[in-house]
Scaffold this motif. Structure first.
Motif, PDB file in Angstrom:
ATOM      1  N   LEU A   1       0.855  -1.183   0.000  1.00 35.17           N
ATOM      2  CA  LEU A   1       0.000   0.000   0.000  1.00 35.17           C
ATOM      3  C   LEU A   1       0.890   1.232   0.000  1.00 35.17           C
ATOM      4  O   LEU A   1       1.757   1.379   0.873  1.00 35.17           O
ATOM      5  CB  LEU A   1      -0.893  -0.015   1.243  1.00 35.17           C
ATOM      6  CG  LEU A   1      -1.695  -1.306   1.456  1.00 35.17           C
ATOM      7  CD1 LEU A   1      -2.371  -1.299   2.822  1.00 35.17           C
ATOM      8  CD2 LEU A   1      -2.716  -1.493   0.336  1.00 35.17           C
ATOM      9  N   TRP A   2       0.704   2.099  -0.982  1.00 40.75           N
ATOM     10  CA  TRP A   2       1.532   3.288  -1.148  1.00 40.75           C
ATOM     11  C   TRP A   2       0.696   4.526  -0.863  1.00 40.75           C
ATOM     12  O   TRP A   2      -0.407   4.672  -1.398  1.00 40.75           O
ATOM     13  CB  TRP A   2       2.057   3.384  -2.572  1.00 40.75           C
ATOM     14  CG  TRP A   2       2.787   2.158  -3.012  1.00 40.75           C
ATOM     15  CD1 TRP A   2       2.268   1.083  -3.668  1.00 40.75           C
ATOM     16  CD2 TRP A   2       4.161   1.872  -2.822  1.00 40.75           C
ATOM     17  NE1 TRP A   2       3.236   0.153  -3.892  1.00 40.75           N
ATOM     18  CE2 TRP A   2       4.417   0.615  -3.387  1.00 40.75           C
ATOM     19  CE3 TRP A   2       5.207   2.574  -2.228  1.00 40.75           C
ATOM     20  CZ2 TRP A   2       5.671   0.040  -3.370  1.00 40.75           C
ATOM     21  CZ3 TRP A   2       6.467   1.995  -2.223  1.00 40.75           C
ATOM     22  CH2 TRP A   2       6.686   0.738  -2.795  1.00 40.75           C
ATOM     23  N   GLN A   3       1.212   5.434  -0.050  1.00 43.43           N
ATOM     24  CA  GLN A   3       0.530   6.686   0.243  1.00 43.43           C
ATOM     25  C   GLN A   3       0.539   7.575  -0.996  1.00 43.43           C
ATOM     26  O   GLN A   3       1.585   7.824  -1.584  1.00 43.43           O
ATOM     27  CB  GLN A   3       1.240   7.415   1.398  1.00 43.43           C
ATOM     28  CG  GLN A   3       0.706   8.801   1.684  1.00 43.43           C
ATOM     29  CD  GLN A   3      -0.742   8.777   2.145  1.00 43.43           C
ATOM     30  OE1 GLN A   3      -1.082   8.123   3.109  1.00 43.43           O
ATOM     31  NE2 GLN A   3      -1.600   9.490   1.444  1.00 43.43           N
ATOM     32  N   ALA A   4      -0.632   8.061  -1.403  1.00 48.85           N
ATOM     33  CA  ALA A   4      -0.712   9.042  -2.485  1.00 48.85           C
ATOM     34  C   ALA A   4      -0.007  10.320  -2.028  1.00 48.85           C
ATOM     35  O   ALA A   4       0.008  10.653  -0.840  1.00 48.85           O
ATOM     36  CB  ALA A   4      -2.169   9.324  -2.827  1.00 48.85           C
ATOM     37  N   ASP A   5       0.576  11.029  -2.962  1.00 46.21           N
ATOM     38  CA  ASP A   5       1.274  12.277  -2.669  1.00 46.21           C
ATOM     39  C   ASP A   5       0.244  13.349  -2.332  1.00 46.21           C
ATOM     40  O   ASP A   5      -0.468  13.839  -3.213  1.00 46.21           O
ATOM     41  CB  ASP A   5       2.118  12.680  -3.877  1.00 46.21           C
ATOM     42  CG  ASP A   5       2.912  13.949  -3.653  1.00 46.21           C
ATOM     43  OD1 ASP A   5       2.724  14.627  -2.620  1.00 46.21           O
ATOM     44  OD2 ASP A   5       3.725  14.272  -4.540  1.00 46.21           O
ATOM     45  N   LYS A   6       0.169  13.713  -1.056  1.00 46.32           N
ATOM     46  CA  LYS A   6      -0.846  14.676  -0.606  1.00 46.32           C
ATOM     47  C   LYS A   6      -0.518  16.112  -0.996  1.00 46.32           C
ATOM     48  O   LYS A   6      -1.329  17.004  -0.789  1.00 46.32           O
ATOM     49  CB  LYS A   6      -1.036  14.558   0.902  1.00 46.32           C
ATOM     50  CG  LYS A   6      -1.662  13.244   1.324  1.00 46.32           C
ATOM     51  CD  LYS A   6      -1.870  13.183   2.814  1.00 46.32           C
ATOM     52  CE  LYS A   6      -2.490  11.871   3.227  1.00 46.32           C
ATOM     53  NZ  LYS A   6      -2.733  11.798   4.669  1.00 46.32           N
ATOM     54  N   THR A   7       0.682  16.351  -1.575  1.00 45.63           N
ATOM     55  CA  THR A   7       1.009  17.696  -2.038  1.00 45.63           C
ATOM     56  C   THR A   7       0.460  17.948  -3.437  1.00 45.63           C
ATOM     57  O   THR A   7       0.526  19.058  -3.939  1.00 45.63           O
ATOM     58  CB  THR A   7       2.533  17.948  -2.041  1.00 45.63           C
ATOM     59  OG1 THR A   7       3.154  17.099  -3.027  1.00 45.63           O
ATOM     60  CG2 THR A   7       3.134  17.680  -0.657  1.00 45.63           C
ATOM     61  N   GLN A   8      -0.076  16.907  -4.056  1.00 46.95           N
ATOM     62  CA  GLN A   8      -0.660  17.000  -5.398  1.00 46.95           C
ATOM     63  C   GLN A   8      -2.170  16.765  -5.298  1.00 46.95           C
ATOM     64  O   GLN A   8      -2.627  16.122  -4.348  1.00 46.95           O
ATOM     65  CB  GLN A   8      -0.050  15.919  -6.311  1.00 46.95           C
ATOM     66  CG  GLN A   8       1.451  15.950  -6.418  1.00 46.95           C
ATOM     67  CD  GLN A   8       1.942  17.159  -7.166  1.00 46.95           C
ATOM     68  OE1 GLN A   8       1.343  17.572  -8.158  1.00 46.95           O
ATOM     69  NE2 GLN A   8       3.024  17.767  -6.699  1.00 46.95           N
ATOM     70  N   PRO A   9      -2.947  17.249  -6.274  1.00 48.98           N
ATOM     71  CA  PRO A   9      -4.381  16.929  -6.263  1.00 48.98           C
ATOM     72  C   PRO A   9      -4.579  15.415  -6.366  1.00 48.98           C
ATOM     73  O   PRO A   9      -3.943  14.761  -7.191  1.00 48.98           O
ATOM     74  CB  PRO A   9      -4.917  17.634  -7.512  1.00 48.98           C
ATOM     75  CG  PRO A   9      -3.887  18.649  -7.868  1.00 48.98           C
ATOM     76  CD  PRO A   9      -2.574  18.114  -7.377  1.00 48.98           C
ATOM     77  N   ILE A  10      -5.417  14.864  -5.496  1.00 44.33           N
ATOM     78  CA  ILE A  10      -5.691  13.427  -5.507  1.00 44.33           C
ATOM     79  C   ILE A  10      -7.004  13.196  -6.226  1.00 44.33           C
ATOM     80  O   ILE A  10      -8.018  13.832  -5.930  1.00 44.33           O
ATOM     81  CB  ILE A  10      -5.728  12.862  -4.072  1.00 44.33           C
ATOM     82  CG1 ILE A  10      -4.338  12.962  -3.440  1.00 44.33           C
ATOM     83  CG2 ILE A  10      -6.215  11.416  -4.066  1.00 44.33           C
ATOM     84  CD1 ILE A  10      -4.276  12.554  -1.987  1.00 44.33           C
ATOM     85  N   THR A  11      -6.993  12.281  -7.189  1.00 42.79           N
ATOM     86  CA  THR A  11      -8.172  11.962  -7.966  1.00 42.79           C
ATOM     87  C   THR A  11      -8.676  10.599  -7.546  1.00 42.79           C
ATOM     88  O   THR A  11      -7.926   9.616  -7.586  1.00 42.79           O
ATOM     89  CB  THR A  11      -7.837  11.938  -9.477  1.00 42.79           C
ATOM     90  OG1 THR A  11      -7.252  13.196  -9.822  1.00 42.79           O
ATOM     91  CG2 THR A  11      -9.065  11.665 -10.306  1.00 42.79           C
ATOM     92  N   ASP A  12      -9.934  10.512  -7.123  1.00 45.78           N
ATOM     93  CA  ASP A  12     -10.515   9.226  -6.767  1.00 45.78           C
ATOM     94  C   ASP A  12     -10.599   8.328  -7.988  1.00 45.78           C
ATOM     95  O   ASP A  12     -10.761   8.792  -9.125  1.00 45.78           O
ATOM     96  CB  ASP A  12     -11.921   9.404  -6.180  1.00 45.78           C
ATOM     97  CG  ASP A  12     -11.889   9.950  -4.767  1.00 45.78           C
ATOM     98  OD1 ASP A  12     -10.867   9.778  -4.080  1.00 45.78           O
ATOM     99  OD2 ASP A  12     -12.893  10.555  -4.356  1.00 45.78           O
ATOM    100  N   PHE A  13     -10.484   7.034  -7.752  1.00 40.68           N
ATOM    101  CA  PHE A  13     -10.567   6.046  -8.814  1.00 40.68           C
ATOM    102  C   PHE A  13     -11.984   5.965  -9.368  1.00 40.68           C
ATOM    103  O   PHE A  13     -12.956   6.030  -8.627  1.00 40.68           O
ATOM    104  CB  PHE A  13     -10.144   4.668  -8.280  1.00 40.68           C
ATOM    105  CG  PHE A  13     -10.232   3.587  -9.316  1.00 40.68           C
ATOM    106  CD1 PHE A  13      -9.277   3.498 -10.304  1.00 40.68           C
ATOM    107  CD2 PHE A  13     -11.272   2.693  -9.326  1.00 40.68           C
ATOM    108  CE1 PHE A  13      -9.353   2.516 -11.279  1.00 40.68           C
ATOM    109  CE2 PHE A  13     -11.360   1.698 -10.281  1.00 40.68           C
ATOM    110  CZ  PHE A  13     -10.400   1.607 -11.264  1.00 40.68           C
ATOM    111  N   ASN A  14     -12.087   5.836 -10.675  1.00 40.63           N
ATOM    112  CA  ASN A  14     -13.364   5.599 -11.347  1.00 40.63           C
ATOM    113  C   ASN A  14     -13.195   4.357 -12.194  1.00 40.63           C
ATOM    114  O   ASN A  14     -12.462   4.375 -13.182  1.00 40.63           O
ATOM    115  CB  ASN A  14     -13.753   6.798 -12.211  1.00 40.63           C
ATOM    116  CG  ASN A  14     -15.101   6.613 -12.876  1.00 40.63           C
ATOM    117  OD1 ASN A  14     -15.454   5.526 -13.319  1.00 40.63           O
ATOM    118  ND2 ASN A  14     -15.861   7.682 -12.945  1.00 40.63           N
ATOM    119  N   ARG A  15     -13.859   3.270 -11.817  1.00 38.52           N
ATOM    120  CA  ARG A  15     -13.674   1.985 -12.507  1.00 38.52           C
ATOM    121  C   ARG A  15     -14.069   2.033 -13.976  1.00 38.52           C
ATOM    122  O   ARG A  15     -13.659   1.192 -14.762  1.00 38.52           O
ATOM    123  CB  ARG A  15     -14.455   0.888 -11.789  1.00 38.52           C
ATOM    124  CG  ARG A  15     -15.965   1.050 -11.877  1.00 38.52           C
ATOM    125  CD  ARG A  15     -16.680  -0.037 -11.080  1.00 38.52           C
ATOM    126  NE  ARG A  15     -18.085   0.201 -10.990  1.00 38.52           N
ATOM    127  CZ  ARG A  15     -18.976  -0.227 -11.884  1.00 38.52           C
ATOM    128  NH1 ARG A  15     -18.583  -0.924 -12.926  1.00 38.52           N
ATOM    129  NH2 ARG A  15     -20.255   0.028 -11.722  1.00 38.52           N
TER     130      ARG A  15
END
Length: 132
Positions: free
Chosen positions: A52-66
């Motif tokens: 499990l890798w932490q998303a870079d919180k300094t960048q905009p995080i985009t939720d996954f869309n299947r």
């Protein structure tokens, strides 16, 4: 054959602590490693291993869309019995931050059953009882 199976599956998550806790505390997986300098953790149920890798919180995080993202659609985990499916689905349903997509229901005409949800970090998961 040049390969012999999956060594591990790496997933980027919204919140490493929440997702690590979900797998270890809710699903009962073992925490194998944690590296806060990267940051990442590795969990396993004894058969499957996830990094499990932490998303870079300094960048905009985009939720996954299947339906629009290339890559992981969902991760399906098998359980040994219908009772195990119902028990785990109930535990997952009540876990903070879980978004249930649907509770246990037949797959097609059955007798196979499954449930679908997103864990608190946004990874879409399925629990399957293969009925056989």
């Amino acid at each position: 054959m040049p390969t012999i199976g999956i060594n591990h599956l790496g997933l980027t998550v919204r919140d490493l602590d929440q997702t690590t806790s979900f797998f270890s505390d809710c699903l009962g997986w073992e925490l194998l490693a944690r590296d806060d300098s990267y940051p990442r953790s590795t969990v396993s149920d004894g058969t499957c291993r996830l990094t499990l890798w932490q998303a870079d919180k300094t960048q905009p995080i985009t939720d996954f869309n299947r339906k629009t993202n290339i890559g992981l659609h969902h991760l399906a985990l098998e359980v040994p019995s219908r009772d195990a499916l119902d028990e785990l689905a109930a535990k997952v349903r009540n876990w903070p931050g879980v978004q249930m997509e649907f509770n246990p229901e037949p797959m097609g005409a059955g007798p196979r059953m499954h449930a679908m949800f997103s864990e608190p970090g946004g990874i879409r998961l399925e629990i399957i009882w293969p009925a056989g």
